[in-house]
Write a protein that holds these residues in place. Structure first.
Motif, PDB file in Angstrom:
ATOM      1  N   PHE A   1       0.802  -1.235   0.000  1.00 26.09           N
ATOM      2  CA  PHE A   1       0.000   0.000   0.000  1.00 26.09           C
ATOM      3  C   PHE A   1       0.832   1.281   0.000  1.00 26.09           C
ATOM      4  N   GLY A   2       2.141   1.186   0.181  1.00 27.41           N
ATOM      5  CA  GLY A   2       2.950   2.375   0.416  1.00 27.41           C
ATOM      6  C   GLY A   2       3.744   2.849  -0.781  1.00 27.41           C
ATOM      7  N   ARG A   3       4.978   3.229  -0.553  1.00 30.98           N
ATOM      8  CA  ARG A   3       5.814   3.873  -1.567  1.00 30.98           C
ATOM      9  C   ARG A   3       6.293   2.878  -2.620  1.00 30.98           C
ATOM     10  N   PRO A   4       6.323   3.297  -3.901  1.00 28.48           N
ATOM     11  CA  PRO A   4       6.773   2.379  -4.965  1.00 28.48           C
ATOM     12  C   PRO A   4       8.181   1.831  -4.744  1.00 28.48           C
ATOM     13  N   ALA A   5       9.079   2.621  -4.150  1.00 27.15           N
ATOM     14  CA  ALA A   5      10.452   2.146  -3.930  1.00 27.15           C
ATOM     15  C   ALA A   5      10.490   0.894  -3.065  1.00 27.15           C
ATOM     16  N   ALA A   6       9.489   0.726  -2.193  1.00 25.51           N
ATOM     17  CA  ALA A   6       9.464  -0.446  -1.308  1.00 25.51           C
ATOM     18  C   ALA A   6       9.380  -1.736  -2.102  1.00 25.51           C
ATOM     19  N   ARG A   7       8.811  -1.687  -3.292  1.00 25.97           N
ATOM     20  CA  ARG A   7       8.670  -2.908  -4.091  1.00 25.97           C
ATOM     21  C   ARG A   7       9.984  -3.349  -4.719  1.00 25.97           C
ATOM     22  N   ARG A   8      10.934  -2.441  -4.785  1.00 23.25           N
ATOM     23  CA  ARG A   8      12.249  -2.834  -5.302  1.00 23.25           C
ATOM     24  C   ARG A   8      13.074  -3.491  -4.198  1.00 23.25           C
ATOM     25  N   SER A   9      13.329  -2.753  -3.125  1.00 22.79           N
ATOM     26  CA  SER A   9      14.030  -3.348  -1.980  1.00 22.79           C
ATOM     27  C   SER A   9      13.832  -2.444  -0.776  1.00 22.79           C
ATOM     28  N   LEU A  10      13.678  -3.070   0.377  1.00 18.67           N
ATOM     29  CA  LEU A  10      13.566  -2.282   1.602  1.00 18.67           C
ATOM     30  C   LEU A  10      14.095  -3.067   2.791  1.00 18.67           C
ATOM     31  N   VAL A  11      14.506  -2.311   3.802  1.00 20.00           N
ATOM     32  CA  VAL A  11      14.795  -2.857   5.127  1.00 20.00           C
ATOM     33  C   VAL A  11      13.882  -2.142   6.096  1.00 20.00           C
ATOM     34  N   HIS A  12      13.264  -2.893   6.986  1.00 12.30           N
ATOM     35  CA  HIS A  12      12.407  -2.288   7.998  1.00 12.30           C
ATOM     36  C   HIS A  12      12.986  -2.577   9.374  1.00 12.30           C
ATOM     37  N   LEU A  13      13.127  -1.537  10.174  1.00 12.53           N
ATOM     38  CA  LEU A  13      13.585  -1.678  11.557  1.00 12.53           C
ATOM     39  C   LEU A  13      12.442  -1.273  12.474  1.00 12.53           C
ATOM     40  N   PHE A  14      12.005  -2.198  13.322  1.00  8.73           N
ATOM     41  CA  PHE A  14      10.929  -1.947  14.278  1.00  8.73           C
ATOM     42  C   PHE A  14      11.544  -1.762  15.656  1.00  8.73           C
ATOM     43  N   VAL A  15      11.246  -0.612  16.280  1.00  9.04           N
ATOM     44  CA  VAL A  15      11.778  -0.311  17.603  1.00  9.04           C
ATOM     45  C   VAL A  15      10.594  -0.077  18.533  1.00  9.04           C
ATOM     46  N   GLY A  16      10.298  -1.063  19.352  1.00  9.72           N
ATOM     47  CA  GLY A  16       9.237  -0.965  20.344  1.00  9.72           C
ATOM     48  C   GLY A  16       9.714  -1.645  21.613  1.00  9.72           C
ATOM     49  N   ASN A  17       8.814  -2.317  22.318  1.00  8.48           N
ATOM     50  CA  ASN A  17       9.265  -3.152  23.439  1.00  8.48           C
ATOM     51  C   ASN A  17      10.138  -4.286  22.928  1.00  8.48           C
ATOM     52  N   VAL A  18       9.827  -4.741  21.719  1.00 10.99           N
ATOM     53  CA  VAL A  18      10.657  -5.700  20.998  1.00 10.99           C
ATOM     54  C   VAL A  18      11.326  -4.942  19.857  1.00 10.99           C
ATOM     55  N   VAL A  19      12.567  -5.271  19.565  1.00  6.94           N
ATOM     56  CA  VAL A  19      13.276  -4.672  18.437  1.00  6.94           C
ATOM     57  C   VAL A  19      13.584  -5.782  17.441  1.00  6.94           C
ATOM     58  N   ASP A  20      13.056  -5.642  16.223  1.00  2.00           N
ATOM     59  CA  ASP A  20      13.361  -6.620  15.186  1.00  2.00           C
ATOM     60  C   ASP A  20      13.298  -5.955  13.825  1.00  2.00           C
ATOM     61  N   ALA A  21      13.537  -6.737  12.767  1.00  2.00           N
ATOM     62  CA  ALA A  21      13.698  -6.157  11.441  1.00  2.00           C
ATOM     63  C   ALA A  21      13.128  -7.088  10.385  1.00  2.00           C
ATOM     64  N   ALA A  22      13.020  -6.563   9.173  1.00  2.00           N
ATOM     65  CA  ALA A  22      12.560  -7.354   8.036  1.00  2.00           C
ATOM     66  C   ALA A  22      13.223  -6.825   6.776  1.00  2.00           C
ATOM     67  N   VAL A  23      13.400  -7.705   5.812  1.00  2.00           N
ATOM     68  CA  VAL A  23      14.020  -7.354   4.532  1.00  2.00           C
ATOM     69  C   VAL A  23      13.072  -7.770   3.414  1.00  2.00           C
ATOM     70  N   GLY A  24      12.834  -6.866   2.471  1.00  2.00           N
ATOM     71  CA  GLY A  24      12.007  -7.179   1.317  1.00  2.00           C
ATOM     72  C   GLY A  24      12.781  -6.952   0.027  1.00  2.00           C
ATOM     73  N   LEU A  25      12.708  -7.906  -0.894  1.00  2.00           N
ATOM     74  CA  LEU A  25      13.353  -7.806  -2.199  1.00  2.00           C
ATOM     75  C   LEU A  25      12.346  -8.156  -3.285  1.00  2.00           C
ATOM     76  N   ALA A  26      12.216  -7.278  -4.271  1.00  2.00           N
ATOM     77  CA  ALA A  26      11.305  -7.499  -5.397  1.00  2.00           C
ATOM     78  C   ALA A  26       9.896  -7.818  -4.925  1.00  2.00           C
ATOM     79  N   GLY A  27       9.456  -7.139  -3.877  1.00  2.00           N
ATOM     80  CA  GLY A  27       8.088  -7.281  -3.403  1.00  2.00           C
ATOM     81  C   GLY A  27       7.832  -8.441  -2.477  1.00  2.00           C
ATOM     82  N   VAL A  28       8.858  -9.191  -2.122  1.00  2.00           N
ATOM     83  CA  VAL A  28       8.700 -10.360  -1.248  1.00  2.00           C
ATOM     84  C   VAL A  28       9.514 -10.144   0.023  1.00  2.00           C
ATOM     85  N   VAL A  29       8.884 -10.352   1.173  1.00  2.00           N
ATOM     86  CA  VAL A  29       9.569 -10.209   2.457  1.00  2.00           C
ATOM     87  C   VAL A  29      10.238 -11.535   2.814  1.00  2.00           C
ATOM     88  N   HIS A  30      11.525 -11.467   3.089  1.00  2.00           N
ATOM     89  CA  HIS A  30      12.319 -12.670   3.370  1.00  2.00           C
ATOM     90  C   HIS A  30      11.988 -13.230   4.755  1.00  2.00           C
TER      91      HIS A  30
END
Length: 409
Positions: free
Chosen positions: A211-240
């Motif tokens: 639903f968001g920015r077109p660049a996210a469909r190419r590649s993105l890294v997401h860093l979540f900082v809350g009570n838990v800290v974790d991350a996610a990597v997406g390449l070509a529209g698929v989250v690893h």
């Protein structure tokens, strides 16, 4: 929730599924749009688009709108088609984000827009009672807000190590869960409604891709900082996910210049340095707030408390230093940071960007470091995306699975 197939799939079924997904995604990106425009944008033949649009309308995912006002004159009328949203009878998905101090429920449409929302605090509940209580409250929420619209199912997002295929929370230290069959527990509480489960960092990344920015469909890294800290990597529209769906554990990523001790025995780990828990305890120790609540620190800063503002900026710079490490390793088109203060106040995002640029060896473009597109609604929208993402990838098969689960329940 595991996928089930009814008999072998033929090559024609695969083409039909792929074409249906292409049409649905094109309408998501460009709708309302004519069938002819869908054909031009997607590369499918007009006949294939017509077939798939008819099928998707029959399934309740698309609907024809009144003829375009500019479509008069000679030739066939151009009747726009759009996702079935904004009208009585349009399908909806529920989302639930299970946090440590509380959970958030939401009802979202096919565009990921929040139609209803509620927060359920549950700090006093122990780990054994939590899923049952969340299920009961979620069932009451849906009873009040679904209002006769077709409920596709429920997406659930939670921190820690999550195995989506098995519907398991493999490990969530803050909640005290180990191999918790959360999807099945919530489904039982909801009378058999289909529940799909994923880690919240992956869910937010997928929400940005869908639903968001077109660049996210190419590649993105997401860093979540809350009570838990974790991350996610997406390449070509698929989250690893990685083997065992264990990808994304960055709690012990070393933060440059941090000397904060970590329960693991080392110092400078990201979660020990920058988590909500660490921030709130520091705020209490410094006398900024009376209770260890991150929201109190954010509110104090918004009200002009310079000590709270200084603490939030310290946290933002620590997050930025961790972002720099992720940038240097993966160099994605987009870095998504979910951190409460920076989602609400752009100044803290600028602190993250500044520290990241100062410490990164590859990134000189701070604009690719962003907050999630959904802003304060990020978590409930991401939870709903856990259910909606497979629908946009395999609409016919996913609807069959969701309806079969409901019938079996």
């Amino acid at each position: 929730m595991t996928s089930t197939h009814h008999g072998p799939r033929m090559a024609g079924d695969g083409r039909r599924e792929a074409n249906a997904a292409t049409v649905l995604r094109t309408v998501l990106d460009h709708g309302p749009v004519s069938r002819g425009a869908v054909a031009r944008l997607s590369g499918l033949s007009p006949a294939a688009v017509s077939r798939q649009a008819t099928d998707l309308s029959r399934l309740g995912l698309l609907r024809d709108l009144p003829e375009s006002a500019g479509a008069g004159g000679v030739g066939r009328p151009r009747i726009p088609v759009d996702l079935h949203v904004g009208a009585i009878g349009g399908p909806v998905a529920a989302g639930v984000h299970l946090g440590v101090p509380g959970s958030t429920f939401a009802l979202v449409d096919l565009r990921g827009r929040v139609l209803a929302r509620r927060h359920f605090p549950h700090e006093a509940l122990g780990p054994e009672r939590l899923s049952e209580a969340v299920g009961t409250e979620l069932r009451a929420f849906l009873g009040r807000h679904v209002a006769g619209r077709p409920l596709l199912g429920v997406g659930a997002a939670v921190g820690g190590w999550v195995d989506p295929a098995a519907g398991l929370v493999v490990r969530h230290d803050a909640l005290g869960w180990c191999r918790r069959p959360l999807a099945a527990e919530l489904s039982r509480a909801l009378g058999g409604t289909a529940v799909r489960l994923d880690n919240h960092a992956r869910a937010i990344a997928q929400s940005e891709i869908l639903f968001g920015r077109p660049a996210a469909r190419r590649s993105l890294v997401h860093l979540f900082v809350g009570n838990v800290v974790d991350a996610a990597v997406g390449l070509a529209g698929v989250v690893h996910q990685g083997p065992g769906a264990a990808a994304g554990d960055v709690a012990h990523l070393p933060v440059p210049d941090s000397t904060v001790p970590c329960p693991c025995g080392r110092s400078g780990c990201l979660e020990a340095t920058a988590s909500n828990t660490a921030l709130a305890l520091t705020a209490v120790r410094r006398g900024i707030v009376p209770e260890a609540e991150t929201s109190l620190v954010v509110d104090a800063a918004a009200a002009g408390d310079r000590r709270a503002d200084r603490l939030l900026r310290e946290r933002a710079r620590a997050v930025g230093r961790a972002v720099a490490l992720l940038l240097d390793v993966l160099n994605p088109d987009l870095v998504l940071v979910t951190e409460q203060a920076s989602v609400l106040e752009p100044d803290y995002l600028e602190e993250i960007r500044g520290a990241a640029i100062d410490h990164s060896h590859v990134c000189d473009d701070p604009e690719r470091i962003v907050s999630p597109h959904a802003g304060p609604a990020t978590l409930p929208v991401a939870a709903g995306t856990v259910l909606l993402n497979p629908l946009f990838r395999r609409p016919i098969e996913t609807l069959e699975e969701l309806r079969s689960a409901k019938a079996a329940g």
